[in-house]
Design an enzyme around this catalytic site. Sequence first.
Site, short mmCIF file in Angstrom:
data_model
loop_
_atom_site.label_atom_id
_atom_site.label_comp_id
_atom_site.label_asym_id
_atom_site.label_seq_id
_atom_site.Cartn_x
_atom_site.Cartn_y
_atom_site.Cartn_z
N HIS A 1 -27.97 20.60 -2.11
CA HIS A 1 -28.08 21.10 -3.48
C HIS A 1 -27.20 22.35 -3.67
O HIS A 1 -27.10 23.17 -2.76
CB HIS A 1 -29.54 21.47 -3.76
CG HIS A 1 -29.77 21.96 -5.14
ND1 HIS A 1 -29.80 21.14 -6.24
CD2 HIS A 1 -29.99 23.23 -5.61
CE1 HIS A 1 -30.02 21.86 -7.32
NE2 HIS A 1 -30.14 23.14 -6.98
N TYR B 1 -9.16 -3.80 -11.48
CA TYR B 1 -9.07 -2.40 -11.10
C TYR B 1 -7.67 -1.83 -11.26
O TYR B 1 -7.50 -0.66 -11.61
CB TYR B 1 -9.60 -2.19 -9.67
CG TYR B 1 -8.73 -2.72 -8.56
CD1 TYR B 1 -7.79 -1.91 -7.95
CD2 TYR B 1 -8.87 -4.03 -8.11
CE1 TYR B 1 -7.00 -2.39 -6.93
CE2 TYR B 1 -8.08 -4.51 -7.08
CZ TYR B 1 -7.14 -3.69 -6.50
OH TYR B 1 -6.34 -4.17 -5.50
N GLU C 1 -7.09 1.37 -13.56
CA GLU C 1 -6.58 2.58 -12.92
C GLU C 1 -5.33 3.09 -13.62
O GLU C 1 -5.21 4.30 -13.92
CB GLU C 1 -6.27 2.29 -11.45
CG GLU C 1 -7.52 2.15 -10.59
CD GLU C 1 -7.21 1.71 -9.17
OE1 GLU C 1 -8.08 1.89 -8.31
OE2 GLU C 1 -6.11 1.17 -8.92
N CYS D 1 0.82 -1.22 0.00
CA CYS D 1 0.00 0.00 0.00
C CYS D 1 0.85 1.26 0.00
O CYS D 1 0.66 2.15 -0.83
CB CYS D 1 -0.94 0.00 1.20
SG CYS D 1 -1.97 1.48 1.29
N CYS E 1 -1.41 1.67 -3.07
CA CYS E 1 -2.44 2.70 -2.88
C CYS E 1 -1.89 4.12 -2.86
O CYS E 1 -2.40 5.00 -3.56
CB CYS E 1 -3.18 2.46 -1.57
SG CYS E 1 -3.53 0.75 -1.16
N GLU F 1 -26.78 14.41 -4.34
CA GLU F 1 -28.19 14.57 -3.96
C GLU F 1 -29.08 13.58 -4.70
O GLU F 1 -30.18 13.25 -4.24
CB GLU F 1 -28.65 16.00 -4.21
CG GLU F 1 -28.72 16.43 -5.65
CD GLU F 1 -29.18 17.88 -5.80
OE1 GLU F 1 -30.31 18.18 -5.38
OE2 GLU F 1 -28.41 18.70 -6.31
N LYS G 1 0.03 5.29 -6.11
CA LYS G 1 -0.97 5.27 -7.19
C LYS G 1 -1.90 6.47 -7.07
O LYS G 1 -2.19 7.14 -8.07
CB LYS G 1 -1.77 3.98 -7.12
CG LYS G 1 -2.92 3.91 -8.11
CD LYS G 1 -3.85 2.77 -7.76
CE LYS G 1 -4.65 3.07 -6.50
NZ LYS G 1 -5.55 1.95 -6.11
#
Length: 452
Positions: A435, A178, A182, A43, A48, A440, A51
């Site tokens: 909003h 992934y 990525e 990681c 992680c 939302e 990256k």
Amino acid sequence: MSFDYDLFVIGGGSGGVRAARLAASEAGASVGLAEEYRMGGTCVIRGCVPKKLMVFASEFRSAMQDARAYGWEVTTGTFDWPAFRAKLDAELDRLENIYRTNLQKAGVEIFDTRATLADAHTVRLADGTTKTARHILIATGGRPYVPDFPGCEHTITSNEVFQFEALPKRILIVGGGYIACEFACILNGLGVEVTQYYRGAQILRGFDEEARGHIAGAMRDSGIDLRLGTIVQRIEKVEDRLWVKSTDGHDAVYDQVLYATGRTPNSDGLGLAEAGVRLKDNGAVEVDAYSQTSVPSIFAVGDVTDRINLTPVAIREGAAFVETVFKGNPTRPDHTLVPGAVFTQPEFGTVGLTEEEARALGPIEVYATAFRPMQTSFAGREDRVLMKLIVCADTRKVLGCHIVADHAGEMIQLAGIAIKMGATKEAFARTVAVHPTMAEELVTMKAPVRTA
């Protein structure tokens, strides 16, 4: 019998470090830890963290283009990879030092060397010395898998991306998970010409099918040459470049070929089987609900167990191990409803069941909407985001949430809390919308788009 340590941890990644530190600082255990490469594991050093920093870097090109649409005078230059990499290396050094310092503050003795199992209570260091421990924790993580085929020795993996001396002008990325997706988006954003091969019919196998299709379309629209149902047959080195023959007849030459075709547990050569530790067919360490192996004194956490291979999960497993073994509080790590994010562009945040998984369990309602978000619509981009809720028709509980949008990782963390608490669709609907935001839509979708 006396031991050198109460706990010896093999592996200095997220799970092993968390277990070692908590056992020493909170349970008063004597702890040793061996790491043969760099503290922080996949990681922090080659996953992680670097990256995500590359993701940030790759997003500025489109951000600068948008800035012009918003009235800013912006001149887009070229990306300076050496300058970025120097800062990246410095940041990883800083983080590694934090990991090391925190362990030392907790009283953990660190061995910067490889360690293997000698028996149920003994580890052997690379210099031949041995250390005994009442408990041993295997936390050696995983590594990239590259299949064997003609020319496979010319490929690189995600481990090497962060060590480029210079960015390639043209790269082939093989894989549809992934990591492959990525890096395709990252390198495309940095100005590299990207081709991606995947042998399957659609990328991101195992994720929600509607979201998969949405992301594939966005990747193609961004300029990535995504080719599905395609396999590399062989690679040949031609001077300083790589010629690739593929099953779809699209033979081409690239500067680099990156394989991201899965990961395999780092269990080879550790002496696990010899010590009596049972392994799965793929080499993963077999553990029970409390991370205990078939040898009572030996436990394992993280990617080497191949449960849910995510850093926060490994950390939870390490903490649960300490609660169970050193605090007398038997604790099972919770592997249900784990939120996750895929840092494609746009991002993909997901928690809970996919539509396909939920359909197999009972009647459901699907609430979904795709639209052009305000920010990029104003800038003249055609990007569309996807918001999707899977709802049990009987209990009304939200079974899954899938978001494809900028900052989806941030949004899914908060949606994950509600879904983990058992929120119903009506609870979402009772929540007043913020909003104007993309999120939302999660509370304003009134009618299902389909039922099953």
